[in-house]
Design a protein around this motif. Structure first.
Motif, mmCIF file in Angstrom:
data_model
loop_
_atom_site.group_PDB
_atom_site.id
_atom_site.type_symbol
_atom_site.label_atom_id
_atom_site.label_comp_id
_atom_site.label_asym_id
_atom_site.label_seq_id
_atom_site.Cartn_x
_atom_site.Cartn_y
_atom_site.Cartn_z
ATOM 1 N N ALA A 91 1.243 -39.124 2.401
ATOM 2 C CA ALA A 91 -0.223 -39.010 2.288
ATOM 3 C C ALA A 91 -0.747 -37.803 3.063
ATOM 4 N N ILE A 92 -0.181 -36.651 2.746
ATOM 5 C CA ILE A 92 -0.568 -35.393 3.420
ATOM 6 C C ILE A 92 -1.894 -34.910 2.814
ATOM 7 N N PRO A 93 -2.909 -34.671 3.639
ATOM 8 C CA PRO A 93 -4.156 -34.145 3.063
ATOM 9 C C PRO A 93 -3.964 -32.709 2.593
ATOM 10 N N MET A 114 -0.145 -26.899 3.683
ATOM 11 C CA MET A 114 0.655 -25.687 3.887
ATOM 12 C C MET A 114 1.444 -25.729 5.202
ATOM 13 N N GLU A 115 1.038 -26.606 6.122
ATOM 14 C CA GLU A 115 1.810 -26.765 7.373
ATOM 15 C C GLU A 115 3.168 -27.402 7.092
ATOM 16 N N HIS A 116 3.322 -28.021 5.926
ATOM 17 C CA HIS A 116 4.573 -28.703 5.582
ATOM 18 C C HIS A 116 5.543 -27.799 4.814
ATOM 19 N N TYR A 171 -2.481 -28.856 -3.539
ATOM 20 C CA TYR A 171 -2.835 -30.076 -4.280
ATOM 21 C C TYR A 171 -1.568 -30.862 -4.626
ATOM 22 N N LEU A 172 -0.528 -30.148 -5.091
ATOM 23 C CA LEU A 172 0.709 -30.830 -5.495
ATOM 24 C C LEU A 172 1.366 -31.530 -4.309
ATOM 25 N N SER A 230 2.928 -36.501 -2.144
ATOM 26 C CA SER A 230 3.219 -37.237 -0.903
ATOM 27 C C SER A 230 2.445 -38.554 -0.810
ATOM 28 N N ASP A 231 1.486 -38.764 -1.694
ATOM 29 C CA ASP A 231 0.784 -40.048 -1.714
ATOM 30 C C ASP A 231 1.708 -41.182 -2.143
#
Ligand SMILES: O=C(O)/C=C/C(=O)CC(=O)C(=O)O
Ligand SMILES: [Mg+2]
Length: 223
Positions: free
Chosen positions: A83-85, A90-92, A170-171, A176-177
């Motif tokens: 659940a990455i906002p 981009m930090e991931h 967005y992807l 990740s949701d």
């Protein structure tokens, strides 16, 4: 040194992580295959055994007579998450790779007509040729890079990631949701128009601007 400590993200294809693929993410490609423009990302998976690196051939499975190339930007995940906002997506990202989503189009068409999953068409051995790892700093904006692919020196695909329907942040957030992203995972972001069949002995060359190029030959599987 432990196995964990010796792992290097620049050899992400050796990690055995997930390959998550996005389909129909370019309107021009959705149209060329007579598909509707998607309202949500279309996702499917390849196993890590799909990876192939320069120096080894792309193998045409025995069961297809219509193997297509699809050139795509790959996003290498550097930090896992659920659940990455979008604002933090981009930090991931650790970096990128130029990728091909090799597709047995005849098998995919058959699966589609029977309402079956695309696994046989998309997930076979050598269905995911990848370039060297591209560190994140080399592509400051993944929504603004050009990709191309040639077969036997003839340009077949040329597109820009600005044409993507769903952006990289967005992807990452969307996926990740419901699929936890892990370090070493790869996301294939979809292909622009121009997909076409390859034959045994063809030479494929692909690139991202002046950032990376890669070459592969095509061979027939022999058993
Ligand atoms: O729906 C189809 O006929 C084909 C879709 C794909 O193969 C999707 C992709 O892999 C892509 O757009 O990159
Ligand atoms: Mg694809």
């Amino acid at each position: 040194m432990s196995l964990q400590a010796s792992r290097n993200i620049s050899r992400f294809w050796e990690w055995g992580r997930k390959i998550i693929c996005v389909g129909r993410n370019y309107a021009d490609h959705a149209k060329e295959l007579k598909n509707a423009i998607p309202k949500e990302p279309v996702l499917f998976l390849k196993p890590p055994t799909a990876y192939v690196r320069e120096g080894s051939p792309i193998l045409v499975p025995l069961y297809t007579t219509n193997l297509h190339h699809e050139v795509e930007l790959g996003v290498v995940i550097g930090k896992g998450g659920t659940a990455i906002p979008q604002s933090a997506a981009m930090e991931h990202v650790a970096g990128y790779a130029l990728c091909l989503d090799m597709t047995a189009r005849d098998i995919q068409d058959e699966c589609k007509s029977k309402g079956l999953p695309w696994t046989m068409a998309k997930a076979f051995n050598t269905s995911c040729p990848v370039s060297e790892f591209i560190p994140k700093e080399r592509i400051p904006d993944p929504g603004k890079v050009s990709l191309w692919l040639k077969v036997n020196d003839q340009l077949r695909q040329s597109g820009c990631t600005s044409q993507m329907i769903f952006s990289v942040p967005y992807l990452i957030s969307y996926i990740s949701d419901f699929i936890t992203l892990e370090e070493g995972d790869l996301i294939l972001t979809g292909t622009p128009k121009g997909v076409s069949a390859v034959q045994e002995h063809d030479e494929l060359q692909a690139g991202i601007e002046d950032i990376v190029t890669m070459s592969f030959t095509v061979d027939r599987q022999d058993h």
